[in-house]
Scaffold this motif. Structure first.
Motif, PDB file in Angstrom:
ATOM      1  N   LYS A  13       0.860  -1.172   0.000  1.00 37.37           N
ATOM      2  CA  LYS A  13       0.000   0.000   0.000  1.00 37.37           C
ATOM      3  C   LYS A  13       0.900   1.226   0.000  1.00 37.37           C
ATOM      4  O   LYS A  13       1.598   1.496   0.975  1.00 37.37           O
ATOM      5  CB  LYS A  13      -0.909   0.020   1.231  1.00 37.37           C
ATOM      6  N   THR A  14       0.888   1.949  -1.109  1.00 33.62           N
ATOM      7  CA  THR A  14       1.710   3.151  -1.201  1.00 33.62           C
ATOM      8  C   THR A  14       0.918   4.354  -0.707  1.00 33.62           C
ATOM      9  O   THR A  14      -0.313   4.374  -0.749  1.00 33.62           O
ATOM     10  CB  THR A  14       2.188   3.398  -2.638  1.00 33.62           C
ATOM     11  N   LEU A  15       1.652   5.356  -0.226  1.00 38.38           N
ATOM     12  CA  LEU A  15       1.037   6.566   0.314  1.00 38.38           C
ATOM     13  C   LEU A  15       1.526   7.780  -0.461  1.00 38.38           C
ATOM     14  O   LEU A  15       2.687   7.851  -0.870  1.00 38.38           O
ATOM     15  CB  LEU A  15       1.397   6.730   1.793  1.00 38.38           C
ATOM     16  N   ARG A  16       0.646   8.735  -0.657  1.00 40.80           N
ATOM     17  CA  ARG A  16       1.026   9.964  -1.343  1.00 40.80           C
ATOM     18  C   ARG A  16       1.751  10.938  -0.416  1.00 40.80           C
ATOM     19  O   ARG A  16       2.594  11.722  -0.843  1.00 40.80           O
ATOM     20  CB  ARG A  16      -0.223  10.662  -1.916  1.00 40.80           C
ATOM     21  N   ASP A  17       1.395  10.919   0.882  1.00 41.42           N
ATOM     22  CA  ASP A  17       1.942  11.883   1.836  1.00 41.42           C
ATOM     23  C   ASP A  17       2.886  11.208   2.817  1.00 41.42           C
ATOM     24  O   ASP A  17       2.754  10.017   3.124  1.00 41.42           O
ATOM     25  CB  ASP A  17       0.804  12.567   2.610  1.00 41.42           C
ATOM     26  N   ASP A  18       3.809  11.994   3.342  1.00 42.91           N
ATOM     27  CA  ASP A  18       4.742  11.484   4.341  1.00 42.91           C
ATOM     28  C   ASP A  18       4.013  11.212   5.653  1.00 42.91           C
ATOM     29  O   ASP A  18       3.078  11.931   6.017  1.00 42.91           O
ATOM     30  CB  ASP A  18       5.853  12.512   4.609  1.00 42.91           C
ATOM     31  N   PRO A  19       4.453  10.182   6.406  1.00 39.15           N
ATOM     32  CA  PRO A  19       3.887   9.956   7.735  1.00 39.15           C
ATOM     33  C   PRO A  19       4.102  11.197   8.611  1.00 39.15           C
ATOM     34  O   PRO A  19       5.143  11.862   8.523  1.00 39.15           O
ATOM     35  CB  PRO A  19       4.685   8.761   8.264  1.00 39.15           C
ATOM     36  N   ALA A  20       3.142  11.486   9.458  1.00 42.58           N
ATOM     37  CA  ALA A  20       3.196  12.711  10.263  1.00 42.58           C
ATOM     38  C   ALA A  20       4.407  12.750  11.185  1.00 42.58           C
ATOM     39  O   ALA A  20       4.943  13.824  11.477  1.00 42.58           O
ATOM     40  CB  ALA A  20       1.913  12.841  11.072  1.00 42.58           C
ATOM     41  N   ASP A  21       4.862  11.581  11.658  1.00 46.07           N
ATOM     42  CA  ASP A  21       5.969  11.548  12.613  1.00 46.07           C
ATOM     43  C   ASP A  21       7.325  11.343  11.962  1.00 46.07           C
ATOM     44  O   ASP A  21       8.342  11.221  12.647  1.00 46.07           O
ATOM     45  CB  ASP A  21       5.735  10.452  13.654  1.00 46.07           C
ATOM     46  N   ALA A  22       7.369  11.307  10.628  1.00 42.67           N
ATOM     47  CA  ALA A  22       8.625  11.022   9.934  1.00 42.67           C
ATOM     48  C   ALA A  22       9.470  12.275   9.788  1.00 42.67           C
ATOM     49  O   ALA A  22       8.990  13.309   9.328  1.00 42.67           O
ATOM     50  CB  ALA A  22       8.345  10.416   8.565  1.00 42.67           C
ATOM     51  N   GLU A  23      10.749  12.174  10.173  1.00 39.57           N
ATOM     52  CA  GLU A  23      11.673  13.295  10.062  1.00 39.57           C
ATOM     53  C   GLU A  23      12.753  13.058   9.015  1.00 39.57           C
ATOM     54  O   GLU A  23      13.249  14.002   8.415  1.00 39.57           O
ATOM     55  CB  GLU A  23      12.348  13.547  11.425  1.00 39.57           C
ATOM     56  N   THR A  24      13.124  11.805   8.817  1.00 39.77           N
ATOM     57  CA  THR A  24      14.229  11.491   7.913  1.00 39.77           C
ATOM     58  C   THR A  24      13.715  10.899   6.609  1.00 39.77           C
ATOM     59  O   THR A  24      12.614  10.362   6.531  1.00 39.77           O
ATOM     60  CB  THR A  24      15.193  10.495   8.570  1.00 39.77           C
ATOM     61  N   LEU A  25      14.554  10.987   5.585  1.00 43.99           N
ATOM     62  CA  LEU A  25      14.165  10.539   4.249  1.00 43.99           C
ATOM     63  C   LEU A  25      13.836   9.051   4.229  1.00 43.99           C
ATOM     64  O   LEU A  25      12.842   8.626   3.627  1.00 43.99           O
ATOM     65  CB  LEU A  25      15.300  10.852   3.273  1.00 43.99           C
ATOM     66  N   ASN A  26      14.661   8.231   4.869  1.00 45.83           N
ATOM     67  CA  ASN A  26      14.402   6.788   4.829  1.00 45.83           C
ATOM     68  C   ASN A  26      13.082   6.450   5.509  1.00 45.83           C
ATOM     69  O   ASN A  26      12.345   5.587   5.049  1.00 45.83           O
ATOM     70  CB  ASN A  26      15.578   6.019   5.453  1.00 45.83           C
TER      71      ASN A  26
END
Length: 566
Positions: A13-26
């Protein structure tokens, strides 16, 4: 025949938006592209594509470890506490260690690393010099109770690691095992496509002497390292040394005390006196296993508590609090000076060398002293490199100003020597018929960290962009939408798989071509093959994911080209 992974059936399942808690690229991209899923803080599930990448990294590691004679084993992750109590690390690891009890009340831990257990295995299995040298390794889940797990799989509480251990009867043998591992690590990281630096390091809780880290430069890295633009010197900042230059105090006047009201900080003192901060001596008070210790550094530098902790390990280092000044009239907060300190161990950076003159606290409220000379007016109990390294500091090897960069630690190698062999009495019968104490090396690679480091180093603004060696597939085939295009995409996928090429094919019905193209770039397989507008003619579009270069090929030519690449 290789596998065809059909996205209509693939658990992704791919997502269009970054996870809210994600800070780093990986963190952002591995979640968005459907490689991993967060289970809890610092605990991750590896989904089908992520597991393939993880296994590809493990495969490369295994191949190179086997090539130097390593033998793979698998030790338990659930371990009794007694071996770690014997080594002292049950306490040294502190809160990082996961501790638990079984139903009978016996104490166990989840393994953070396995030096103790490997030593016991060899003690049980090897009795003669003829049984050595030996290199044992495993790829296994490790556990550390990180206070603040972050950066996705880069810093988790549970992670995949390759740890290997060498056992030799001589120091020369250990040096050779170390050399073999160093060479294997270079080949591993080159095959993985990781830009890396080999730097001098400190051994920390692992113990031992010689130690080097393998670092992958990346803005998300938690390690800071220096390298010299003029020579080949490179080191973790905690391992950088400074060569002290003695001062000439022959013309320095005697100590002179000065009224300096309301100047408890270096900044306020320098402003009040109109002098540079570098002319002052900063004295930081810490507690080492509960005992107050003073640490002196030039006023324009900061104390690196991590480096100080490494020097003083396994002792626990913490900052003093206001309560620690109660009942200590000799310690005047904001006005501490090394001259006249009683019952306080004084540690100083090498820059505070014999003969250097300083402005520092006079151990009286609102009073400082000038012309305070090291070696004349106060003594240093221990000189230790404890300042935060800064860009421009002199290279210990050639004197050129150093560069400072951030990186991800992906590997670490140690010459442990006989530390653990002494603890567990690991001896074998030598050639002369007498017991010989075995010497050890310890060598780690962060397998899951390598995945994160590759994501950090190779991704672009469209998504992940894996090197072919570790990608979840060689080719991502996209059916642009119509039945004819889907039929052609499936046909060419089967032909590629029959030729040994690993394939992902996007055969999803009801998904627009735009979404399929976006997902293909996000997932990051190195080659994208599109069955599009010329499908009726048997013509496909071949796209290089990294460069964006495109060309049109017939099915036969595409299969031939991609088979040759594989």
């Amino acid at each position: 025949m290789a596998q065809v992974q059909r996205m209509s059936r693939l658990m992704i399942k791919t997502l269009r938006d970054d996870p809210a808690d994600a800070e780093t690229l990986n963190h952002k991209l591995l979640v968005r592209a459907g490689y991993v899923r967060r289970t809890a803080a610092g605990i991750w599930s590896w989904l089908p594509l992520g597991k393939k990448v993880l296994e590809n990294v493990s495969r490369v590691v295994r191949e190179e470890m086997d090539a130097i004679g390593g033998q793979e084993v698998l030790l338990p992750a659930l371990l009794p506490k007694e071996p770690y109590e014997a080594s002292g690390r049950y306490d040294e690891y502190g809160d990082l260690l996961f501790r638990l009890q079984d139903r009978k009340g016996s104490d166990y831990l989840l393994g953070p690393t396995h030096e103790e257990i490997f030593t016991q295995v060899v003690k049980d299995m090897c009795s003669s010099y003829k049984d050595l040298p030996v290199i044992l390794y495993q790829i296994q889940t490790k556990y550390r109770d990180e206070a603040r797990p972050r950066a996705g799989v880069l810093r988790g509480r549970e992670f995949q690691m390759k740890d290997s251990y060498s056992f030799d009867t001589t120091d020369e043998g250990l040096a050779e095992s170390y050399r073999l591992h160093r060479g294997a690590y270079i080949r591993i990281f080159e095959r993985l496509g990781l830009d890396h630096r080999i730097v001098s390091a400190v051994s920390g809780a692992m113990g031992g002497s010689a130690s080097e880290e393998f670092l992958a430069p990346a803005p998300a890295g938690e390690d800071t390292f220096v390298d010299c633009p003029n020579c080949d010197y490179a080191a973790n900042t905690e391992a950088v040394t400074f060569v002290a230059t003695p001062g000439d105090a022959s013309g320095v006047a005697p100590v002179e005390e000065m009224d300096t009201p309301d100047t408890p900080t270096i900044e306020t003192l320098a402003d009040f006196l109109g002098v540079p901060a570098s002319a002052t001596l900063k004295n930081l008070l810490v507690k080492v296993d509960g005992e107050i210790v003073a640490v002196g550094v030039p006023g324009d530098r900061e104390v690196d508590l991590g480096k100080l902790g490494e020097h003083l390990a396994p002792a626990e280092v913490e900052l003093v609090t206001a309560e620690d000044f109660v009942g200590r009239p000799d310690l005047v907060r904001g006005y501490v000076g090394p001259q006249g300190l009683e019952k306080v161990r004084y540690i100083a950076d090498p820059r505070v060398a014999a003969g250097t003159s300083w402005i520092t606290g006079a151990n009286k409220e609102g009073v400082h002293a000038r012309n305070v000379v090291c070696g004349r007016d106060f003594e240093v109990d221990d000189h230790l490199d404890v300042v935060v390294v800064e860009a421009g500091d002199p290279c210990p090897r050639c004197g050129t100003g150093l560069q400072v960069d951030r990186a991800i630690e992906i590997g670490h190698i140690f010459q442990l020597g006989r530390k653990y062999a002494d603890i567990f009495s690991l001896d074998v019968l030598g050639q002369q018929g007498k017991p010989v104490r075995v010497t050890m090396g310890s060598y780690g690679i962060g397998v899951s960290r390598a995945v994160a480091a590759l994501a950090e180093q190779t991704a672009d603004d469209k998504g992940l962009c894996w090197p072919r060696e570790i990608a979840p597939a060689d080719v991502h085939v996209v059916a642009a939408g119509k039945a004819l295009q889907t039929e052609l995409a499936l046909d060419v996928s089967e032909k590629l798989a029959a030729a040994g090429v690993r394939v992902i094919v996007d055969d999803r019905a009801g998904v627009s071509p735009g979404v399929k193209f976006t997902d293909a770039e996000l997932i990051g397989v190195p080659t994208i093959l599109v069955a599009g507008r010329r499908s009726a003619e048997g013509v496909l579009e071949l796209k290089d994911r990294r460069t964006g270069e495109r060309e049109e090929l017939t099915v036969e030519d595409a299969v031939a080209r991609l088979t040759a690449q594989g």
